[in-house]
Each structure stands twice: as C-alpha cells, then as structure tokens.
Write an enzyme that holds these catalytic residues in place. Structure first.
Site, PDB file in Angstrom:
ATOM      1  CG  ASP A  62       3.980 -18.600  15.259  1.00 35.83           C
ATOM      2  OD1 ASP A  62       2.928 -18.905  15.870  1.00 35.83           O
ATOM      3  OD2 ASP A  62       5.111 -18.719  15.763  1.00 35.83           O
ATOM      4  CB  SER A 103       5.867 -20.897  18.563  1.00 27.85           C
ATOM      5  OG  SER A 103       4.637 -20.277  18.266  1.00 27.85           O
ATOM      6  CB  THR A 156       9.085 -20.162  14.709  1.00 31.41           C
ATOM      7  OG1 THR A 156       7.891 -19.986  15.465  1.00 31.41           O
ATOM      8  CG2 THR A 156       8.804 -21.018  13.487  1.00 31.41           C
ATOM      9  CG  ASP A 285       1.536 -16.540  17.629  1.00 35.72           C
ATOM     10  OD1 ASP A 285       0.658 -17.351  17.952  1.00 35.72           O
ATOM     11  OD2 ASP A 285       2.369 -16.075  18.430  1.00 35.72           O
ATOM     12  CG  HIS A 289      -0.755 -14.396  21.181  1.00 31.38           C
ATOM     13  ND1 HIS A 289      -1.040 -15.282  22.188  1.00 31.38           N
ATOM     14  CD2 HIS A 289       0.168 -15.016  20.400  1.00 31.38           C
ATOM     15  CE1 HIS A 289      -0.317 -16.391  22.028  1.00 31.38           C
ATOM     16  NE2 HIS A 289       0.427 -16.255  20.943  1.00 31.38           N
ATOM     17  CG  ASP A 327       3.471 -22.373  15.146  1.00 35.97           C
ATOM     18  OD1 ASP A 327       2.469 -21.832  14.629  1.00 35.97           O
ATOM     19  OD2 ASP A 327       4.298 -21.745  15.832  1.00 35.97           O
ATOM     20  CG  HIS A 328       0.203 -22.751  17.423  1.00 34.62           C
ATOM     21  ND1 HIS A 328      -0.299 -21.461  17.403  1.00 34.62           N
ATOM     22  CD2 HIS A 328       1.511 -22.626  17.767  1.00 34.62           C
ATOM     23  CE1 HIS A 328       0.655 -20.617  17.743  1.00 34.62           C
ATOM     24  NE2 HIS A 328       1.772 -21.293  17.951  1.00 34.62           N
ATOM     25  CG  HIS A 353      -0.826 -20.916  20.744  1.00 34.24           C
ATOM     26  ND1 HIS A 353       0.407 -21.378  21.103  1.00 34.24           N
ATOM     27  CD2 HIS A 353      -0.666 -19.623  20.407  1.00 34.24           C
ATOM     28  CE1 HIS A 353       1.300 -20.402  20.981  1.00 34.24           C
ATOM     29  NE2 HIS A 353       0.664 -19.323  20.569  1.00 34.24           N
TER      30      HIS A 353
END
Ligand code: MG
Ligand code: ZN
Length: 393
Positions: A62, A103, A156, A285, A289, A327-328, A353
């Site tokens: 992620d 996500s 996810t 992820d 962040h 996912d990104h 993101h």
C-alpha cells in the site's frame, strides 16, 4: 497508391488484432476514446499452449510508488526481491472521479475490475455489490487467503471480501467475512469481531461454529502456532491496528509463509483447484502519510522479504503467478540532490496519496499478461485470464 497502402496496413493490423485472441485487456468502466486507444495497440496473445496459473499470490504494497522502492533498494545495498521480476507493467491508479485514489477504490479496482468512488469497498459507483476475484476463486473451488499488517477489515483486504459503501464500516465489513468461505486470514482488528458496538454478535464464536480454528496474539505468538491445514484458520494480530515493524511487529513473513503452505495443502492433492492469496504490506502507506522515510523503508523491506518467499514458492511450484503492485503512491516521496548511499535526502510533497502511475511486477504462468500500460481495473481481467476464468465485461 498511398491510400491503398494505408488501407492495407489497417486491414493487416485488424487481422493482427484478431489473431491476438481474446486476451486484450480493455479497461472496462472507461470512456470510449481510451478504449479505442488501448485497442489500437493490440493485445498480447498467450497462444493456445500458454500455461495457466493454478495459484495466485497477489502482494500489495500500500502506497508503494517507485520512489519508495528506489529508496528501499538503495538502503539495502541495491538488493531487493522486487528487482528480480521478469515482467514489469504500469497501471493507472485513477479512481472513477478525480485523479487521486484511496485504498478502497484502488483495491476494489483490482478485486472487481470496476472503477468506483473513494471509500467504496467491493461496490460499484451506484453502491451495488460487485463480486470479487477472491469470491470467484472460492466459487471455483480454490482455497483463499488474506494477510495484512493493518486490521483485516481495513480498506485493502476488505475490498477483496466485503461489500460496503464506506471503508469505515468496520463492523459491517467484519460481518461480511461470515458470508464467505475464506480459508485463511491473518491481521489486526479483533475488536470488530468480538466486541462490537452495533450488535451483540461474537463473530469469533461464529467462526468457530463454522469450523474455523481462531487464535490471536494475546494467546499465542504466531511462530508458536501449529496450524492444521485441514481446518479453516483465522488469527488476530492486534485488537485494532498492528504496530509498525520498527516497533516489534514481526508476523508478516511468518503468516505469509504459513499461509502459502496452508492454502497449498488445504485441499486433497488429487482434487486441488489451487489457491488465491492477497498479502498486503499495509503500513508502507502509513509511513508515507507520516512523511517518515525510515517508516516507509522498514515496512517495504519487510514486505520485500515476503515477495522473496512468494517467488521461492512459485519457482519451486511452477504453477503459481506472483503479482506485486501498489494501489497508489503515498506522500509524493522524492530522493533529492545531495543524497548519498549512506545518507538519503528524502522529501515529501504531500501528506496524502498522489496520482503517480504505479509499477506492476509479475512472475510465473500468466505473467506475460502484465507487461505494458493499463488501468488498475485491467489487473482484475488479467488475473481472470491468467486463472483461465472467462473474461467478461
Ligand atoms: Mg491498505
Ligand atoms: Zn493511504
């Protein structure tokens, strides 16, 4: 003369397209011009003899953009299992509206082939339920599994098994696990199963009644478990979110390795239909962040070890497709001028993101489908093709 030559070329390319067979993966919920552009490139033909994947190990990092992979590689003497993949593609993570996916929409695109709104878990833009690849694998008699370093009801993993208009409906997502026959799952979020606020159900007891062996980290360390591959299995690694790898979380590799072996042995070998497993490095992820490069890199290096384990299994097995993607991208992470191998100067341009295109790494039977440039939704169709499911939509 010139005109007839062009016509001949158009004719030949038309025949070429036809010969490419049914495996042209056209982004589904997309506008006509994009579809036309994809079609004109032509498809990739697997030919009649192309080997299908019996098993799929789908690894999602992620928030794992290419800067994240670059930084982790540099920090690890340029050695990463991710660098060993023979087939690389690029997907566009854009959701139904706007440029930036979350996500939930991102994983729903992979799991269902549908572009949807941010926050959507396994539902289309009108909130209607869309069957996931995991559910289709279950129906096809395959064993299925989910492993994550977030809660198991987080966006996810949830998008592969649940159908809810909001990713925040954690208790509802947990109850959707009861509607499936998923064989193996490991992740955090125990409290959404056994201490629910919206109803009195105890989903752990319900799982046990369905024949699952259920354990958790309060009772047994994962490495001390003896898992019987014949009973369905669930393990909770935390009451809510598991802690970061750097603070002592260490189950991802063990739970992934045990899960691969579990799913591979779950069915009678004479009647095994294979397995589908999604493994998520969820907190890459979260490091993005937090704009915390060390957090990103430590999570990614742990995830990469799982990639290595999946590749090792697939190489030995010969019937397993290993797919790695994100996912990104998260954080708009960049490795800046003045960086050295020992001292990376990393900056972030965002706390959220980005719209960056995302690499896809593939190995094993069906991997050839994943080269090229496509929408995130095409991954669903390519997985179906690799598994020999009819490509619909
Ligand atoms: Mg996630
Ligand atoms: Zn995120």
């Amino acid at each position: 003369m010139k005109n007839s030559f062009i016509l001949l070329l158009i004719f030949l390319s038309f025949i070429g397209c036809k010969q490419a067979g049914p495996n042209i993966s056209v982004p589904t919920n997309y506008d006509g011009t994009y579809r036309a552009a994809t079609m004109s490139i032509g498809g990739f033909s697997r030919g009649k003899t192309a080997k299908r994947a019996k098993n799929v190990i789908f690894l999602i990092g992620d928030g794992m953009g290419i800067s994240q992979v670059s930084a982790a590689a540099i920090k690890n003497n340029n050695i990463l299992f991710i660098k060993q993949f023979p087939v690389i593609g690029i997907h566009n993570p854009q959701p139904l509206e706007g440029l930036i996916t979350d996500s939930a929409a991102g994983a729903t695109a992979f799991a269902t082939g549908v572009k949807t709104f941010n926050g959507a878990i396994g539902v289309a833009s009108d909130s209607s339920v869309v069957e996931t690849i995991l559910e289709q694998c279950e129906k096809a008699g395959m064993a299925t599994g989910l492993v994550a370093t977030s809660t198991i009801v987080h966006a996810t993993p949830a998008s592969f098994i649940a159908h809810r208009p909001s990713r925040k409906q954690y208790e509802e997502i947990a109850s959707d696990f009861m509607k499936t026959e998923i064989d193996y799952f490991v992740g955090g979020g125990k409290r959404y199963f056994d201490r629910r606020s919206k109803d009195d159900r105890n989903l752990i007891e319900e799982l046990q009644k369905k024949g699952y062996i259920v354990d958790n980290y309060f009772e047994t360390d994962f490495i001390d478990l003896e898992i019987n591959a014949k009973s369905n299995f669930a393990y909770f690694t935390a009451d809510d979110d598991p802690i970061p790898f750097s603070k002592g979380r260490d189950y991802l590799l063990a739970a992934s390795k045990a899960g691969i072996n579990f799913l591979n042995q779950h069915d009678d070998p004479s009647d095994s239909k294979g397995f589908f497993m999604m493994i998520e490095g969820s907190q890459i992820d979260w490091g993005g962040h937090a704009n915390d490069a060390d957090y990103v890199i430590s999570e990614l290096l742990e995830f990469d070890k799982v990639v290595g384990e999946a590749l090792r299994f697939a190489k030995e097995d010969g019937e397993t497709l290993v797919l790695v993607t994100a996912d990104h991208e998260t954080g708009g992470m960049a490795i800046n001028s003045g960086s050295t191998v020992d001292s990376l100067k990393i900056s972030f341009s965002s706390g959220y993101h980005t719209a960056d295109l995302i690499p896809v790494y593939a190995y094993g039977p069906g991997s050839e489908l994943f080269g090229g440039f496509y929408e995130n939704t095409a991954i669903y169709n390519k997985l179906r093709s690799a598994l020999g499911f009819d490509v619909k939509k």
